[in-house]
Design a protein around this motif. Sequence first.
Motif, PDB file in Angstrom:
ATOM      1  N   ALA A   1      -4.838  75.348  54.745  1.00 43.76           N
ATOM      2  CA  ALA A   1      -3.441  76.227  55.096  1.00 43.76           C
ATOM      3  C   ALA A   1      -2.520  75.955  53.929  1.00 43.76           C
ATOM      4  O   ALA A   1      -1.966  77.138  53.382  1.00 43.76           O
ATOM      5  CB  ALA A   1      -3.062  75.773  56.370  1.00 43.76           C
ATOM      6  N   LEU A   2      -2.432  74.853  53.253  1.00 41.28           N
ATOM      7  CA  LEU A   2      -1.382  74.729  52.150  1.00 41.28           C
ATOM      8  C   LEU A   2      -1.880  75.589  50.961  1.00 41.28           C
ATOM      9  O   LEU A   2      -1.057  76.016  50.470  1.00 41.28           O
ATOM     10  CB  LEU A   2      -1.108  73.553  51.902  1.00 41.28           C
ATOM     11  CG  LEU A   2      -0.312  72.512  53.013  1.00 41.28           C
ATOM     12  CD1 LEU A   2      -0.354  70.981  52.453  1.00 41.28           C
ATOM     13  CD2 LEU A   2       1.007  73.070  52.981  1.00 41.28           C
ATOM     14  N   GLU A   3      -3.205  75.507  50.668  1.00 40.37           N
ATOM     15  CA  GLU A   3      -3.491  76.195  49.488  1.00 40.37           C
ATOM     16  C   GLU A   3      -3.357  77.793  49.791  1.00 40.37           C
ATOM     17  O   GLU A   3      -3.073  78.562  49.083  1.00 40.37           O
ATOM     18  CB  GLU A   3      -5.159  76.223  49.410  1.00 40.37           C
ATOM     19  CG  GLU A   3      -5.645  76.788  47.997  1.00 40.37           C
ATOM     20  CD  GLU A   3      -7.122  76.358  47.770  1.00 40.37           C
ATOM     21  OE1 GLU A   3      -7.824  77.101  47.448  1.00 40.37           O
ATOM     22  OE2 GLU A   3      -7.387  75.060  48.184  1.00 40.37           O
ATOM     23  N   ALA A   4      -3.828  78.464  51.123  1.00 39.52           N
ATOM     24  CA  ALA A   4      -3.556  79.831  51.294  1.00 39.52           C
ATOM     25  C   ALA A   4      -2.268  80.274  51.007  1.00 39.52           C
ATOM     26  O   ALA A   4      -1.612  81.257  50.695  1.00 39.52           O
ATOM     27  CB  ALA A   4      -4.012  80.135  52.690  1.00 39.52           C
ATOM     28  N   LEU A   5      -1.202  79.186  51.625  1.00 42.30           N
ATOM     29  CA  LEU A   5       0.447  79.341  51.551  1.00 42.30           C
ATOM     30  C   LEU A   5       0.614  79.642  50.044  1.00 42.30           C
ATOM     31  O   LEU A   5       1.290  80.326  49.875  1.00 42.30           O
ATOM     32  CB  LEU A   5       0.996  78.397  52.443  1.00 42.30           C
ATOM     33  CG  LEU A   5       2.421  78.523  52.378  1.00 42.30           C
ATOM     34  CD1 LEU A   5       3.018  79.858  52.822  1.00 42.30           C
ATOM     35  CD2 LEU A   5       3.037  77.395  53.048  1.00 42.30           C
ATOM     36  N   GLU A   6       0.173  78.539  49.279  1.00 38.61           N
ATOM     37  CA  GLU A   6       0.537  78.580  47.977  1.00 38.61           C
ATOM     38  C   GLU A   6       0.038  79.975  47.150  1.00 38.61           C
ATOM     39  O   GLU A   6       1.018  80.610  46.410  1.00 38.61           O
ATOM     40  CB  GLU A   6      -0.047  77.347  47.277  1.00 38.61           C
ATOM     41  CG  GLU A   6       0.772  76.282  47.489  1.00 38.61           C
ATOM     42  CD  GLU A   6       0.092  75.006  47.234  1.00 38.61           C
ATOM     43  OE1 GLU A   6      -0.902  74.995  46.463  1.00 38.61           O
ATOM     44  OE2 GLU A   6       0.598  73.641  47.198  1.00 38.61           O
ATOM     45  N   ASP A   7      -1.234  80.296  47.518  1.00 37.90           N
ATOM     46  CA  ASP A   7      -1.802  81.668  47.102  1.00 37.90           C
ATOM     47  C   ASP A   7      -0.847  82.750  47.498  1.00 37.90           C
ATOM     48  O   ASP A   7      -0.597  83.783  46.620  1.00 37.90           O
ATOM     49  CB  ASP A   7      -3.226  81.739  47.393  1.00 37.90           C
ATOM     50  CG  ASP A   7      -4.046  80.869  46.897  1.00 37.90           C
ATOM     51  OD1 ASP A   7      -3.779  80.237  46.038  1.00 37.90           O
ATOM     52  OD2 ASP A   7      -5.335  80.739  47.270  1.00 37.90           O
ATOM     53  N   ALA A   8      -0.467  82.672  48.766  1.00 42.46           N
ATOM     54  CA  ALA A   8       0.344  83.936  49.025  1.00 42.46           C
ATOM     55  C   ALA A   8       1.680  83.943  48.299  1.00 42.46           C
ATOM     56  O   ALA A   8       2.327  85.043  48.267  1.00 42.46           O
ATOM     57  CB  ALA A   8       0.628  83.845  50.744  1.00 42.46           C
ATOM     58  N   ILE A   9       2.354  82.740  48.140  1.00 41.14           N
ATOM     59  CA  ILE A   9       3.658  82.761  47.463  1.00 41.14           C
ATOM     60  C   ILE A   9       3.598  83.096  46.045  1.00 41.14           C
ATOM     61  O   ILE A   9       4.279  84.015  45.489  1.00 41.14           O
ATOM     62  CB  ILE A   9       4.393  81.101  47.577  1.00 41.14           C
ATOM     63  CG1 ILE A   9       4.554  80.827  49.129  1.00 41.14           C
ATOM     64  CG2 ILE A   9       5.248  81.009  46.583  1.00 41.14           C
ATOM     65  CD1 ILE A   9       4.833  79.603  49.049  1.00 41.14           C
ATOM     66  N   ASP A  10       2.275  82.718  45.411  1.00 41.44           N
ATOM     67  CA  ASP A  10       2.280  83.325  43.951  1.00 41.44           C
ATOM     68  C   ASP A  10       1.825  84.883  43.934  1.00 41.44           C
ATOM     69  O   ASP A  10       2.292  85.459  42.996  1.00 41.44           O
ATOM     70  CB  ASP A  10       0.846  82.622  43.441  1.00 41.44           C
ATOM     71  CG  ASP A  10       0.959  80.895  43.000  1.00 41.44           C
ATOM     72  OD1 ASP A  10       2.194  80.764  43.115  1.00 41.44           O
ATOM     73  OD2 ASP A  10      -0.168  80.455  43.090  1.00 41.44           O
ATOM     74  N   ARG A  11       1.264  85.122  44.987  1.00 40.45           N
ATOM     75  CA  ARG A  11       0.947  86.652  44.873  1.00 40.45           C
ATOM     76  C   ARG A  11       2.156  87.588  44.916  1.00 40.45           C
ATOM     77  O   ARG A  11       2.488  88.504  44.260  1.00 40.45           O
ATOM     78  CB  ARG A  11      -0.157  87.228  46.014  1.00 40.45           C
ATOM     79  CG  ARG A  11      -1.553  87.030  45.940  1.00 40.45           C
ATOM     80  CD  ARG A  11      -2.484  87.771  46.807  1.00 40.45           C
ATOM     81  NE  ARG A  11      -2.356  87.207  47.859  1.00 40.45           N
ATOM     82  CZ  ARG A  11      -3.099  86.017  48.352  1.00 40.45           C
ATOM     83  NH1 ARG A  11      -3.669  85.494  47.669  1.00 40.45           N
ATOM     84  NH2 ARG A  11      -2.760  85.657  49.788  1.00 40.45           N
TER      85      ARG A  11
END
Length: 87
Positions: free
Chosen positions: A46-56
């Motif tokens: 979940a944290l990895e997905a959140l970080e990816d979404a923030i980066d995008r």
Amino acid sequence: MYNLPATEARQRWSDLIDHAHREPVAITVRGREQVVVLEAELAHRALEALEDAIDRAAVDQARRELADDPETLPLKQVARELGITLG
């Protein structure tokens, strides 16, 4: 998501951990969610997905800003003006 009052969570800690392996457990205080206990692997994903979404979102914002900036020049043009050969 399973809800559990904080007083019960303290009394039944091992049960809470077991339950968190099956689904997230919301710990409540006076009926309001305070924290969530979840399986470590799920938390990491979940944290990895959140970080990816923030980066995008940051990349999308940077692209919008670049598209709106009349001073932006293509890399090839800047390299040519500076006499740099791009590989």
